[in-house]
Each structure stands twice: as C-alpha cells, then as structure tokens.
Scaffold this motif. Structure first.
Motif, short mmCIF file in Angstrom:
data_model
loop_
_atom_site.label_atom_id
_atom_site.label_comp_id
_atom_site.label_asym_id
_atom_site.label_seq_id
_atom_site.Cartn_x
_atom_site.Cartn_y
_atom_site.Cartn_z
N GLU A 105 0.83 -1.22 0.00
CA GLU A 105 0.00 0.00 0.00
C GLU A 105 0.86 1.26 0.00
O GLU A 105 0.61 2.22 -0.72
N LEU A 132 1.01 4.11 -2.72
CA LEU A 132 0.82 5.53 -2.39
C LEU A 132 1.97 6.39 -2.91
O LEU A 132 1.77 7.44 -3.51
N TYR A 154 1.96 9.31 -5.52
CA TYR A 154 2.47 10.64 -5.18
C TYR A 154 3.49 11.11 -6.23
O TYR A 154 3.43 12.23 -6.73
#
Ligand code: ADP
Length: 424
Positions: A29, A33, A37
């Motif tokens: 995860e 992320l 980003y």
C-alpha cells in the motif's frame, strides 16, 4: 498431533505468517501511495511546465509576476514584444518603470498594488511607457496571489496593448464627431434657409403694408391736384382728402417707426427715458386716441381709484398699450368687447387687455412673442400684418423689468397680462 510444545511453536509460526502478510500488504500500500504521489508530482511539474511554456509563448499579452514589493519576477514574450525589454533587462526592476511621470507623481503604482491586495484584483485602462519612451494605451489587470495560508505571495500582472483598439475607437469618435458636425451644419443651413424664407415673407408683407397707404396717398393727392386745377377750393371738397392724406402719412410714419424700433431693439439700442408715471394716465391717453380706430368695438376701461405709479418711459408705455389694443381690435369681429383692466397686485402693476376675438391656438402660444411670428389664425381669417408688434411689446416690457403672458381660447378671445414693478 504432536507435543504441546510443538503445537505452541506451530501457532507462533501461524501468527508470524499472518503478521508478515499484513506487513507485506502495508508495504504494498505504501509503495502504491508513493507511486501515486510520484506520478502526481510529475503530472504537476509537467502541467506547470506546460503552463510556463504557454505563458512564455503568449505574444498578445504581457504576463509577468511581481513580488509583494512590486519587483518583476518573470517575463514572457508578449511582455518583451509590448514593452520592449528583454527578460534579462527587466527582471528584478520595479514595475513602476512602465508608468508615466504624471502617474508616478500621483503615486499610482503602489496604490494599484494596495487595491489589488485589498480587493483581489485591480483593472484599468491607461497610458504606459515602453522601453523606448513611447506611450501605448494599455488594459491592465493585476491579481494578488495568496498562498494556502492566505499570505500574500506577490502579484500576477497581465497587460494588453490596446493602442489599435484605441485608435479605432478614436477614429470612430472622430467619424461620429464629423457626422455630428455635418448634422449641425445641415441644421444651421436649414435654419438659415428658414430665416431667409421668413425674411422674404416679411419683406413681402412690408411691401404690402406700405403699398396700401402709398396708393391712397397718390390717389388723394391727385384728387387734390385735380380739384386745385379746376379751382374747386371749397373747404368741404378739400377737407376730406387732406384729412385722408394726413391719416395715410401718419400710418406710414407709424409703420416706419415700427420697423426702426424692431431693428433698434434687436441691436439693444433702445434706451428708456424713465420717470414716475401713473399708468392710469397712459391708458386714458391711448384710449382717447383710439376712439376712431375702435369705433366698431365696445371699449371698457377698469381703473383703480388710486394712482398706479411705475418708473417708466411714457412714450414706450403708450406704444405697449397701443400695440395690444390695435391687435385686440384687429383680431376681433365688429361689436366685440375689449376690456383694459389695471390693478395693483403684490408690489406690481397688473395690466390686462382682453378681447372676445378669434383667439389663438395652443400650439402657437409659445412662439407668439418671436420676431416675424404670425399664428395660424391669421391665414384662416386672412388678416394682414408683419408679426413684429408683439415682439416689440415683449422687448419693451422686458426693458421695464416686467413680464408679459398670454391666455387664449380659439374663437372665444385672448387676454394679454403685463406685470411691471410698482415704484416703492
Ligand atoms: P401682426 O402684425 O401679425 O399682428 P403681432 O406681433 O402683433 O403681429 O402678433 C403676432 C401674431 O399673434 C399675430 O399674427 C396673430 O396671429 C397673433 N395675435 C396677436 N394678438 C392677437 C389677438 N388679440 N387675438 C388673436 N391673435 C392675436
């Protein structure tokens, strides 16, 4: 099944596996992320770059940033094209460099930043200065830039060179102005033509008015001559033509005096011989001279019991009364009643001359005291005249610091009211 120890170890291994799985999920995860980003960051950078390129490429608008003090931070090609500076020359300089001396003295540049900060934006059109010192007409928009915390970061400035539009607008205005001028000239020409026409009509009417007494004079003098030649000199045969000659000569004299008065009044050359006069005496005198002229009318005179004294010119006052009475007779049928009433009213002498004649239409009333103006009633009733009697009356009343007004009902009659200041 194994020993209890083995079972315990087995459970611990299961637990460790489960923790490992959840750790892996968490790492996945986090990685996900992180990737997202990084992608977003990249997209933002790309979008900023695209925007920077776009701004840089815009040629029609000068787009640049100012810091909070008004120093220039960035410069695009439109700015270079419009203002003439390259980025190297201008970045770091204060934006007031683009303003005229007058605007600088007026404190305009800092004021615009204050307004932009307070209101978010400042917009105007005005003169700005290029690098070479020439002026251009600019449309300017200054937008204050705040960060997420609401802190002022600087200003974005967009300037557009409106010189062409301004020139086009000025050209349009010039065209409009010349159209207006043309229209004015056309109106003036029309007015001049109208005046010429009025003057022609006036000359015709004057010739007509002159011809009647002149013809009579010629006729009566020839008659007198014939009678003289025949030696027929009895008083009865001579008196009537001589009286007629005198009357016609007086008529001519009055006519020429009227014409002279008109032109003198026009030139402001009439001076009053002022003295204290009782208007009752003037009225009486004029009426006495009128008995013959008004022999077919019924004259009424209403006078106050005490004197009605004003500071005025006797002869000119008589002329005012005479003209009004003459009109009352001329514009009413035989047998018609004519009333002259004098009274004092609020420090003023009020003189009213009323008749029960043909009256005047409401459309004519506003122009009645204009020079040469004759109302439509004259053509309906075919009454001769020059259209200057009331003009003279009005001018003389004004010279006496008075006013004149008229009330009329067609086919019923007319009342002229004059107000003159009473002597204190
Ligand atoms: P005019 O020589 O035509 O009588 P005035 O200046 O005295 O010239 O009068 C202007 C016009 O006002 C006249 O032509 C007539 O139409 C109108 N007018 C003046 N006095 C009277 C009146 N008492 N009754 C009706 N119409 C009048």
């Amino acid at each position: 099944m194994g020993t209890p120890k083995e079972r315990h170890q087995q459970t611990e291994i299961e637990l460790l596996r489960a923790r490992l799985r959840s750790l892996r999920r968490a790492v996945d995860e986090t990685e996900d992320l992180l990737n997202r980003y990084i992608n977003a960051e990249q997209a933002l950078r790309e979008s900023e770059e695209r925007f920077r390129l776009l701004v840089a490429a815009v040629k029609d608008y000068a787009i640049f940033m100012l810091d909070i003090n008004g120093n220039i931070l960035s410069w695009n090609s439109g700015a270079q094209r419009i203002k003439g500076y390259t980025a190297n020359e201008i970045i770091g300089k204060h934006f007031s460099i683009f303003y005229t001396e007058e605007d600088l003295q007026d404190g305009k540049p800092p004021r615009e930043l204050v307004i932009a900060t307070e209101e978010g934006q400042y917009q105007e059109e005005g003169w700005r200065v290029r690098k070479d010192g020439t002026l251009f007409w600019a449309n300017v928009l200054i937008t204050a830039v705040f960060d997420e915390q609401g802190k002022l970061r600087g200003f974005a400035k967009v300037t557009r060179d409106m010189s062409d539009q301004k020139k086009a607008e000025e050209e349009r205005e010039r065209l409009h102005e010349s159209e207006v001028q043309l229209e004015r000239e056309r109106a003036a020409r029309q007015q001049a033509e109208l005046l010429l026409q009025v003057r022609d009509e006036f000359l015709m009417a004057t010739a007509h008015e002159l011809r009647t007494p002149i013809t009579a004079l010629v006729g009566y003098t020839e008659l007198l001559k014939r009678r003289l030649e025949l030696g027929n000199l009895s008083v009865e045969r001579m008196e009537r033509p001589i009286q007629a000659v005198i009357e016609q000569a007086q008529r001519l004299e009055r006519l020429t005096n009227t014409l002279l008065d008109m032109s003198w009044l026009e030139q402001g050359r009439v001076k009053l011989q002022r003295q204290a006069v009782d208007l009752r005496d003037i009225t009486q005198r004029v009426l006495d001279s009128f008995t013959l002229l008004a022999e077919h009318h019924q004259l009424n005179l209403i006078l106050p019991s005490s004197p009605l004294v004003i500071e005025g010119d006797e002869q000119r006052l008589e002329q005012i009364f005479y003209n009004l009475l003459q009109n009352a007779v001329k514009y009413s049928p035989n047998g018609g009643a004519i009333t002259i009433e004098l009274c004092a009213e609020k420090q003023q002498a009020l003189i009213q001359v009323s008749d029960s004649g043909i009256g005047i239409g409401a459309d004519d009333l506003p122009f009645l005291f204009d020079r040469f103006y004759r109302a439509t009633n004259v053509s309906q009733h075919q009454i001769n005249g020059l259209g200057i009697g009331l003009y003279i009356v009005k001018e003389l009343v004004t010279l006496h610091n008075g006013t004149i007004s008229v009330q009329s009902v067609p086919d019923h009659g007319t009342t002229f009211s004059i107000r003159l200041p009473l002597r204190p």
